[in-house]
Scaffold this motif. Structure first.
Motif, PDB file in Angstrom:
ATOM      1  N   UNK A  47       0.844  -1.190   0.000  1.00 32.81           N
ATOM      2  CA  UNK A  47       0.000   0.000   0.000  1.00 32.81           C
ATOM      3  C   UNK A  47       0.880   1.240   0.000  1.00 32.81           C
ATOM      4  N   UNK A  48       0.338   2.323  -0.559  1.00 34.80           N
ATOM      5  CA  UNK A  48       1.095   3.579  -0.563  1.00 34.80           C
ATOM      6  C   UNK A  48       0.830   4.403   0.691  1.00 34.80           C
ATOM      7  N   UNK A  49      -0.361   4.237   1.264  1.00 34.84           N
ATOM      8  CA  UNK A  49      -0.699   4.901   2.521  1.00 34.84           C
ATOM      9  C   UNK A  49      -1.673   3.998   3.288  1.00 34.84           C
ATOM     10  N   UNK A  50      -1.526   3.977   4.612  1.00 29.61           N
ATOM     11  CA  UNK A  50      -2.456   3.249   5.468  1.00 29.61           C
ATOM     12  C   UNK A  50      -3.186   4.259   6.353  1.00 29.61           C
ATOM     13  N   UNK A  51      -4.518   4.231   6.292  1.00 26.74           N
ATOM     14  CA  UNK A  51      -5.352   5.086   7.151  1.00 26.74           C
ATOM     15  C   UNK A  51      -5.830   4.204   8.293  1.00 26.74           C
ATOM     16  N   UNK A  52      -5.404   4.522   9.505  1.00 30.11           N
ATOM     17  CA  UNK A  52      -5.542   3.595  10.618  1.00 30.11           C
ATOM     18  C   UNK A  52      -6.286   4.226  11.790  1.00 30.11           C
ATOM     19  N   UNK A  53      -7.442   3.652  12.132  1.00 31.07           N
ATOM     20  CA  UNK A  53      -8.177   4.112  13.310  1.00 31.07           C
ATOM     21  C   UNK A  53      -7.397   3.729  14.562  1.00 31.07           C
ATOM     22  N   UNK A  54      -7.501   4.532  15.596  1.00 33.97           N
ATOM     23  CA  UNK A  54      -6.760   4.259  16.825  1.00 33.97           C
ATOM     24  C   UNK A  54      -7.428   3.168  17.661  1.00 33.97           C
ATOM     25  N   UNK A  55      -8.734   3.311  17.885  1.00 29.40           N
ATOM     26  CA  UNK A  55      -9.465   2.341  18.709  1.00 29.40           C
ATOM     27  C   UNK A  55     -10.118   1.291  17.819  1.00 29.40           C
ATOM     28  N   UNK A  56      -9.520   0.105  17.802  1.00 28.30           N
ATOM     29  CA  UNK A  56     -10.001  -0.970  16.934  1.00 28.30           C
ATOM     30  C   UNK A  56     -10.229  -2.245  17.741  1.00 28.30           C
ATOM     31  N   UNK A  94       5.437   7.893  18.734  1.00 32.97           N
ATOM     32  CA  UNK A  94       6.390   6.952  19.322  1.00 32.97           C
ATOM     33  C   UNK A  94       6.179   5.535  18.782  1.00 32.97           C
ATOM     34  N   UNK A  95       4.934   5.190  18.492  1.00 32.48           N
ATOM     35  CA  UNK A  95       4.621   3.857  17.986  1.00 32.48           C
ATOM     36  C   UNK A  95       4.838   3.728  16.485  1.00 32.48           C
ATOM     37  N   UNK A  96       5.057   4.859  15.792  1.00 33.96           N
ATOM     38  CA  UNK A  96       5.394   4.765  14.375  1.00 33.96           C
ATOM     39  C   UNK A  96       4.462   5.419  13.390  1.00 33.96           C
ATOM     40  N   UNK A  97       3.448   6.172  13.870  1.00 31.77           N
ATOM     41  CA  UNK A  97       2.579   6.855  12.909  1.00 31.77           C
ATOM     42  C   UNK A  97       3.303   8.057  12.298  1.00 31.77           C
ATOM     43  N   UNK A  98       2.847   8.492  11.133  1.00 32.50           N
ATOM     44  CA  UNK A  98       3.486   9.610  10.439  1.00 32.50           C
ATOM     45  C   UNK A  98       2.667  10.889  10.497  1.00 32.50           C
ATOM     46  N   UNK A  99       1.350  10.751  10.691  1.00 31.45           N
ATOM     47  CA  UNK A  99       0.494  11.928  10.726  1.00 31.45           C
ATOM     48  C   UNK A  99      -0.761  11.590  11.512  1.00 31.45           C
ATOM     49  N   UNK A 100      -1.433  12.638  11.971  1.00 38.36           N
ATOM     50  CA  UNK A 100      -2.641  12.488  12.766  1.00 38.36           C
ATOM     51  C   UNK A 100      -3.779  13.273  12.125  1.00 38.36           C
ATOM     52  N   UNK A 107     -13.324  15.673   4.569  1.00 39.04           N
ATOM     53  CA  UNK A 107     -12.823  14.740   3.569  1.00 39.04           C
ATOM     54  C   UNK A 107     -11.712  15.364   2.716  1.00 39.04           C
ATOM     55  N   UNK A 108     -11.841  16.652   2.422  1.00 33.05           N
ATOM     56  CA  UNK A 108     -10.831  17.309   1.605  1.00 33.05           C
ATOM     57  C   UNK A 108      -9.474  17.328   2.319  1.00 33.05           C
ATOM     58  N   UNK A 109      -9.513  17.503   3.646  1.00 32.40           N
ATOM     59  CA  UNK A 109      -8.261  17.480   4.405  1.00 32.40           C
ATOM     60  C   UNK A 109      -7.663  16.077   4.393  1.00 32.40           C
ATOM     61  N   UNK A 110      -8.512  15.067   4.497  1.00 33.26           N
ATOM     62  CA  UNK A 110      -8.034  13.688   4.426  1.00 33.26           C
ATOM     63  C   UNK A 110      -7.311  13.441   3.111  1.00 33.26           C
ATOM     64  N   UNK A 111      -7.894  13.896   2.014  1.00 33.19           N
ATOM     65  CA  UNK A 111      -7.291  13.697   0.689  1.00 33.19           C
ATOM     66  C   UNK A 111      -5.926  14.381   0.596  1.00 33.19           C
ATOM     67  N   UNK A 112      -5.852  15.611   1.066  1.00 34.49           N
ATOM     68  CA  UNK A 112      -4.594  16.354   1.007  1.00 34.49           C
ATOM     69  C   UNK A 112      -3.506  15.651   1.814  1.00 34.49           C
ATOM     70  N   UNK A 113      -3.847  15.180   2.994  1.00 34.93           N
ATOM     71  CA  UNK A 113      -2.868  14.497   3.839  1.00 34.93           C
ATOM     72  C   UNK A 113      -2.427  13.167   3.222  1.00 34.93           C
ATOM     73  N   UNK A 114      -3.362  12.423   2.656  1.00 29.78           N
ATOM     74  CA  UNK A 114      -3.035  11.156   1.996  1.00 29.78           C
ATOM     75  C   UNK A 114      -2.112  11.401   0.810  1.00 29.78           C
ATOM     76  N   UNK A 116      -0.046  13.845   0.342  1.00 33.97           N
ATOM     77  CA  UNK A 116       1.278  14.255   0.831  1.00 33.97           C
ATOM     78  C   UNK A 116       2.070  13.041   1.327  1.00 33.97           C
ATOM     79  N   UNK A 117       1.418  12.164   2.082  1.00 35.00           N
ATOM     80  CA  UNK A 117       2.098  10.980   2.603  1.00 35.00           C
ATOM     81  C   UNK A 117       2.494  10.016   1.492  1.00 35.00           C
TER      82      UNK A 117
END
Length: 223
Positions: A47-56, A94-100, A107-114, A116-117
């Motif tokens: 994958x080029x980017x992983x969008x990961x929920x915190x509480x799973x 600390x656990x390894x995420x790159x962005x929050x 949704x537009x902010x999500x797209x921009x961040x994805x 960029x990553x």
């Protein structure tokens, strides 16, 4: 080419909305309903980017992220969370995420961040691996079949650039820029370092399986 993403989110309504929006932006997105399924997909796919929920369920986003970094997976991670305290964010990094991205989000902010990553690999990973070849970025040490390779600092940097780029090739110009920056070496320096690196990794045997796989990352003009 469409970006290939993974969304790990247990809220079905939110996941459906996000995936539909991503598809409108010409992005292909797989979906996992819990952390264990997400980690399994991460290990099996590129994958080029992983969008990961915190509480799973079954495995938290923090544990998923930490596990993939231990395995040397350097795909950028965008963590989604409703917890927006500074400590929550610091723990995530600390656990390894790159962005929050804090819920609720636009949704537009999500797209921009994805987007960029997707242009880079994560700097959070501490170990890279290919078959029985491993590079420990913290120790600055490479091993093959658990045997330590005698590599110069330049050779280690070249190896890191190639392994981060895999399975894509690296041009001579990009390799020189990544290793030396604006302080360009003489014309034979890269060839010498590549020769010595190949000799260490493959023992001079360029017919090995690793050589046939590994050195395809370098464009022919480099060798």
């Amino acid at each position: 080419m469409a970006l290939k993403l993974l969304l790990v989110e247990d809220d079905i309504d939110l996941a459906t909305a996000v995936i539909d929006y991503l598809e409108l932006e010409d992005m292909q997105c797989d979906h996992a309903i819990n952390g264990l399924v997400g980690l399994n997909l991460i290990e099996k796919n590129n994958y080029q980017v992983i969008i990961l929920d915190l509480n799973l369920p079954k495995m938290s986003g923090l544990n998923v992220c930490e596990s993939m970094r231990r395995k040397g997976i350097d795909t950028p991670v965008l963590m989604l969370t409703a917890m927006d305290s500074l400590q929550d964010k610091l723990t995530g990094f600390e656990k390894g995420t790159d962005d929050y991205l804090v819920k609720p989000f636009a949704m537009k902010e999500l797209i921009v961040r994805v987007q960029a990553l997707s242009r880079r690999r994560s700097g959070q990973v501490n170990r890279l691996s290919l078959l029985d070849l491993e590079l420990d970025l913290q120790k600055k040490q490479a091993t093959r079949a658990e045997v330590v390779l005698k590599l110069s600092p330049i050779a280690l940097k070249i190896l890191e650039v190639l392994m981060r780029a895999s399975p894509n090739p690296v041009t001579r110009e990009d390799l020189i820029q990544s290793v030396w920056g604006d302080d360009q070496p003489d014309s034979n320096s890269l060839k010498v370092h590549i020769y010595n690196l190949r000799k260490q990794v493959d023992g001079g045997d360029v017919t090995t399986l690793l050589a046939n796989y590994f050195w395809l990352w370098i464009c022919p003009e480099t060798c």
